[in-house]
Write an enzyme that holds these catalytic residues in place. Structure first.
Site, short mmCIF file in Angstrom:
data_model
loop_
_atom_site.label_atom_id
_atom_site.label_comp_id
_atom_site.label_asym_id
_atom_site.label_seq_id
_atom_site.Cartn_x
_atom_site.Cartn_y
_atom_site.Cartn_z
N GLY A 40 -6.11 13.06 11.05
CA GLY A 40 -7.60 13.89 11.62
C GLY A 40 -8.19 13.99 9.84
O GLY A 40 -8.75 15.39 9.86
N SER A 84 -11.34 13.24 9.13
CA SER A 84 -12.15 12.93 8.94
C SER A 84 -13.12 14.27 8.97
O SER A 84 -14.37 14.65 8.95
CB SER A 84 -12.70 12.24 10.53
OG SER A 84 -12.28 12.49 10.95
N SER A 109 0.04 25.88 14.72
CA SER A 109 -1.18 27.19 14.66
C SER A 109 -0.45 29.14 15.11
O SER A 109 0.44 28.44 15.80
CB SER A 109 -2.34 26.77 15.67
OG SER A 109 -2.46 27.94 16.62
N TYR A 144 -2.42 24.29 23.99
CA TYR A 144 -1.88 23.83 22.93
C TYR A 144 -0.33 25.20 22.32
O TYR A 144 -0.09 24.57 21.71
CB TYR A 144 -3.29 24.28 22.67
CG TYR A 144 -3.35 24.58 20.93
CD1 TYR A 144 -4.11 23.53 20.37
CD2 TYR A 144 -3.74 25.52 20.50
CE1 TYR A 144 -4.91 23.98 19.23
CE2 TYR A 144 -4.12 26.07 19.00
CZ TYR A 144 -4.42 25.13 18.10
OH TYR A 144 -4.69 24.60 17.23
N ALA A 156 2.05 25.65 24.00
CA ALA A 156 3.16 24.80 24.45
C ALA A 156 3.39 23.75 23.34
O ALA A 156 5.12 23.34 22.51
CB ALA A 156 3.61 24.60 24.96
P1 NAP Z 1 -11.50 19.38 13.86
O1 NAP Z 1 -12.68 19.67 13.07
O2 NAP Z 1 -11.78 19.90 15.92
O3 NAP Z 1 -10.67 18.65 13.67
C1 NAP Z 1 -10.02 17.58 14.05
C2 NAP Z 1 -9.53 16.24 13.82
O4 NAP Z 1 -8.14 15.73 14.38
C3 NAP Z 1 -10.29 15.00 13.56
O5 NAP Z 1 -9.96 15.09 12.30
C4 NAP Z 1 -10.48 14.70 14.28
O6 NAP Z 1 -10.92 13.00 13.96
C5 NAP Z 1 -9.03 14.16 14.76
N1 NAP Z 1 -8.30 14.00 15.94
C6 NAP Z 1 -8.31 14.71 17.16
N2 NAP Z 1 -7.64 13.37 18.09
C7 NAP Z 1 -7.43 12.54 17.51
C8 NAP Z 1 -6.57 11.68 17.91
N3 NAP Z 1 -6.17 10.76 19.13
N4 NAP Z 1 -6.55 10.44 16.73
C9 NAP Z 1 -7.07 10.75 15.27
N5 NAP Z 1 -7.49 12.04 15.02
C10 NAP Z 1 -7.83 12.49 15.96
O7 NAP Z 1 -10.02 20.70 14.25
P2 NAP Z 1 -8.92 21.49 12.79
O8 NAP Z 1 -9.63 22.96 12.74
O9 NAP Z 1 -10.23 20.95 11.83
O10 NAP Z 1 -8.42 21.44 13.42
C11 NAP Z 1 -6.95 20.86 12.61
C12 NAP Z 1 -5.25 21.26 12.81
O11 NAP Z 1 -5.30 22.52 13.15
C13 NAP Z 1 -5.75 20.60 13.64
O12 NAP Z 1 -4.31 20.21 14.62
C14 NAP Z 1 -5.51 21.92 14.82
O13 NAP Z 1 -4.83 22.36 15.93
C15 NAP Z 1 -5.23 23.05 14.45
N6 NAP Z 1 -5.74 24.39 13.93
C16 NAP Z 1 -6.66 24.33 13.72
C17 NAP Z 1 -7.89 26.06 13.50
C18 NAP Z 1 -8.68 25.86 13.66
O14 NAP Z 1 -9.16 27.55 13.96
N7 NAP Z 1 -9.79 25.49 13.35
C19 NAP Z 1 -6.44 27.03 14.39
C20 NAP Z 1 -4.81 26.46 14.09
C21 NAP Z 1 -4.43 25.75 13.83
P3 NAP Z 1 -11.39 12.29 15.06
O15 NAP Z 1 -12.56 12.82 15.54
O16 NAP Z 1 -11.97 10.82 13.51
O17 NAP Z 1 -10.36 10.89 15.46
#
Ligand code: NAP
Length: 246
Positions: free
Chosen positions: A10, A12, A141, A154, A156
């Site tokens: 992830g 990107s 998270s 999520y 879980a």
């Molecule tokens: P985001 O901006 O939506 O980015 C999600 C990333 O995951 C993207 O790079 C996407 O890449 C990748 N991804 C999703 N499904 C995929 C798949 N099947 N194969 C490969 N890559 C995949 O989300 P984010 O907020 O940065 O989240 C990153 C992590 O932090 C996640 O695990 C999320 O649960 C965790 N998190 C986020 C928050 C928050 O507030 N933002 C809070 C707690 C935890 P592509 O689209 O290029 O596939």
């Protein structure tokens, strides 16, 4: 982190993108994985533009594809000879109330957020064990720590990640491999951009720092846990939430 080889899933967008840049800034060669090739290339270009000492290599990979993970890890192992750092960051949400949640909604989240981490860690750990060195950082998270209404799937997956990481930590500690979790609260990314204004404002009122976190504020903790400086830290959950959970 010169001469260190890292994988970030992830990579990107959002937190993963910031983690790629933070590791490359410290000198690592980072394989940034995701499904969106154009976005991955943009991250590589950004690293070049900033003239970071490390570099970022894009790799199109869907983490729900177990075979593709094995082929990818094998390829990196053959070309680079090792993998020192693994950041399991890719994640999705498919929110909904328990009573209305269908099986696919639950399964999709479990597969992307948890099964993929098992597949990736299993493959990478084989290489790390050979070199007697490794840093695994899993992006959990605060939902996995506190629970959250509307996120049974999520929460879980992210709670599962904690048990998984502590077990990996115990299993691989003697081989100089650490495994930790970062548990972000609300961070400014695409994932939180779609939240209704009411939810966003309500959350900010509960956060002692009264704001959402920035991706760099999570990436700096990931980079520390992925560094040699964190050599005596394993099986821990580091919460990064502006004080929301304390
Ligand atoms: P985001 O901006 O939506 O980015 C999600 C990333 O995951 C993207 O790079 C996407 O890449 C990748 N991804 C999703 N499904 C995929 C798949 N099947 N194969 C490969 N890559 C995949 O989300 P984010 O907020 O940065 O989240 C990153 C992590 O932090 C996640 O695990 C999320 O649960 C965790 N998190 C986020 C928050 C928050 O507030 N933002 C809070 C707690 C935890 P592509 O689209 O290029 O596939």
């Amino acid at each position: 982190m010169e001469n260190r080889i890292a994988i970030v899933t992830g990579g990107s967008r959002g937190i993963g993108r910031a983690a790629c840049l933070a590791l490359a800034e410290r000198g690592a060669t980072v394989f940034a994985c995701g499904r969106d090739e154009a976005a991955l290339k943009e991250v590589c270009d950004e690293a070049k533009k900033r003239e970071l000492s490390g570099k970022i290599e894009p790799f199109v990979l869907d983490v729900t594809d177990k075979k593709a993970i094995d082929t990818f890890v094998e390829g990196v192992g053959e070309s680079a000879g090792k993998i020192d750092i693994l950041v399991n960051n890719a994640g999705i949400t498919r929110d909904g109330l328990l009573m209305n949640m269908d099986d696919d909604q639950f399964e999709d989240v479990l597969t992307t957020n948890l099964r993929s981490v098992f597949w990736m860690s299993r493959a990478v750990s084989r290489l790390m064990v050979r070199k007697r060195y490794g840093r695994i950082v899993n992006v959990g998270s605060i939902s996995g720590v506190m629970g959250n209404a509307g996120q049974t799937n999520y929460a879980a997956s992210k709670a599962g990640l904690i048990g998984f990481s502590k077990s990996v930590g115990k299993e691989l500690a003697k081989r100089n491999i650490t495994c930790n979790v970062v548990a972000p609260g609300f961070i400014e990314t695409d994932m939180t951009a779609s939240l209704p204004e009411k939810v966003t404002e309500g959350a900010k009122q509960l956060i002692p720092m009264s704001r959402f976190g920035k991706t760099e504020e999570v990436a700096s903790v990931i980079a520390f846990l992925a560094s040699e400086s964190a050599s005596y830290v394993t099986g821990q959950v580091v919460v990064i939430d502006g004080g929301l959970h304390m």
